[in-house]
Design an enzyme around this catalytic site. Structure first.
Site, short mmCIF file in Angstrom:
data_model
loop_
_atom_site.label_atom_id
_atom_site.label_comp_id
_atom_site.label_asym_id
_atom_site.label_seq_id
_atom_site.Cartn_x
_atom_site.Cartn_y
_atom_site.Cartn_z
N PRO A 1 0.82 -1.22 0.00
CA PRO A 1 0.00 0.00 0.00
C PRO A 1 0.85 1.27 0.00
O PRO A 1 0.33 2.36 -0.25
CB PRO A 1 -0.84 -0.12 1.28
CG PRO A 1 -0.30 -1.27 2.05
CD PRO A 1 0.56 -2.08 1.16
N GLU B 1 1.48 -5.72 7.00
CA GLU B 1 2.38 -5.18 8.02
C GLU B 1 3.76 -4.87 7.48
O GLU B 1 4.52 -4.15 8.10
CB GLU B 1 2.46 -6.14 9.21
CG GLU B 1 1.16 -6.11 10.00
CD GLU B 1 0.94 -7.33 10.87
OE1 GLU B 1 1.41 -8.42 10.50
OE2 GLU B 1 0.29 -7.16 11.91
N ASP C 1 -11.40 1.26 -24.15
CA ASP C 1 -12.10 1.16 -22.88
C ASP C 1 -11.73 2.30 -21.94
O ASP C 1 -10.82 3.07 -22.20
CB ASP C 1 -11.92 -0.21 -22.24
CG ASP C 1 -10.46 -0.59 -22.07
OD1 ASP C 1 -9.59 0.29 -22.14
OD2 ASP C 1 -10.22 -1.79 -21.87
CL1 6GU Z 1 -0.49 -3.91 -2.91
N1 6GU Z 1 -1.25 -4.52 -0.50
C1 6GU Z 1 -2.03 -4.37 0.58
N2 6GU Z 1 -1.80 -5.13 1.66
N3 6GU Z 1 -3.02 -3.50 0.65
C2 6GU Z 1 -3.23 -2.76 -0.44
C3 6GU Z 1 -2.47 -2.86 -1.59
C4 6GU Z 1 -1.45 -3.77 -1.59
N4 6GU Z 1 -2.93 -1.99 -2.50
C5 6GU Z 1 -3.94 -1.37 -1.91
N5 6GU Z 1 -4.13 -1.82 -0.66
#
Ligand code: 6GU
Length: 227
Positions: free
Chosen positions: A86, A113, A166
């Site tokens: 994330p 984590e 698209d």
């Molecule tokens: Cl790549 N991993 C995780 N754990 N949460 C996410 C993500 C990735 N992309 C958005 N949320």
């Protein structure tokens, strides 16, 4: 194109990769997708893949050794190593297109984590997130990347034009579309679409796409290519 996916949860991939366009693309040999369990790259009795962070704090981090061993086994000079996290920049259509031009992606699925920072420092070429929310781990996110990239490979979808037209490929959202019947429960298909006038239809589609984008995603009209 080839994918090697490193995950603690290989079964998460079984469903998404075995249906529809991805299934056909694999069967046609357009793409080879291999899913590996990171536990198979441990050497201790309990096959430990994570550990407590130095300095304390909640949660567990993925240990570097299994990830290094797996990546080093699969890596070639033309590989691109991607970490799902994330903390990465968000996946966009432009990034999916860039990935579709690469011969070999090695995708590391992290815990939410996190992973030991040395994985980033020494192994990872690109980090990717799929949006501003938190998943329990990167496996579902990696399946999204594989899907978005594979459908762009030449021959993956029946109508090549649909990947060009698209939503997002044009920089605009797609406008409304209709199929038969021409009237359903009192709701009519717009006359222009029944007119057979291809020029007018194209003009209408374009205007609808602009309008829908302006209303729903004005940020997309700002113009720069979003990598
Ligand atoms: Cl790549 N991993 C995780 N754990 N949460 C996410 C993500 C990735 N992309 C958005 N949320």
């Amino acid at each position: 194109m080839e994918f090697d996916i490193l995950t603690l949860f290989p079964r998460i991939f079984a469903g998404p990769l075995d249906e529809s366009i991805l299934k056909r693309a694999r069967e046609a040999g357009l793409v080879q997708i291999r899913v590996h369990n990171l536990r198979d790259f441990t050497h201790d009795k309990h096959r430990v893949v994570d550990d407590k962070p130095y300095g304390g704090g909640p949660g567990m981090l993925m240990k570097p050794e299994p990830i290094f061993e797996a990546v080093e086994k699969m890596q070639r000079p033309d590989s691109c190593v991607v970490l799902m996290t994330p903390q990465g920049p968000p996946l966009t259509q432009a990034r999916a297109q860039a990935f579709a031009g690469k011969p070999h992606l090695i995708i590391i699925c992290g815990h939410y984590e996190g992973v030991d920072e040395r994985v980033r420092e020494a192994l990872v070429d690109e980090e990717v997130s799929i949006g501003d929310y938190v998943l329990t781990n990167g496996a579902l996110a990696a399946a999204v990347v594989v899907d978005a990239v594979t459908r762009l490979l030449p021959g993956a979808i029946g109508h090549e034009q649909s990947a060009v037209d698209d939503s997002f490929a044009t920089g605009l959202l797609e406008g409304p579309q209709y199929t038969r019947p021409p009237e359903f429960r009192g709701m009519k298909v717009p006359d222009v679409l029944l007119s057979g006038n291809h020029g007018e239809v194209a003009k209408w589609n374009k205007e609808q796409a602009r309008q829908r984008t302006r209303q729903r995603r004005p940020d997309l009209l700002e113009g720069e290519d979003k990598l």
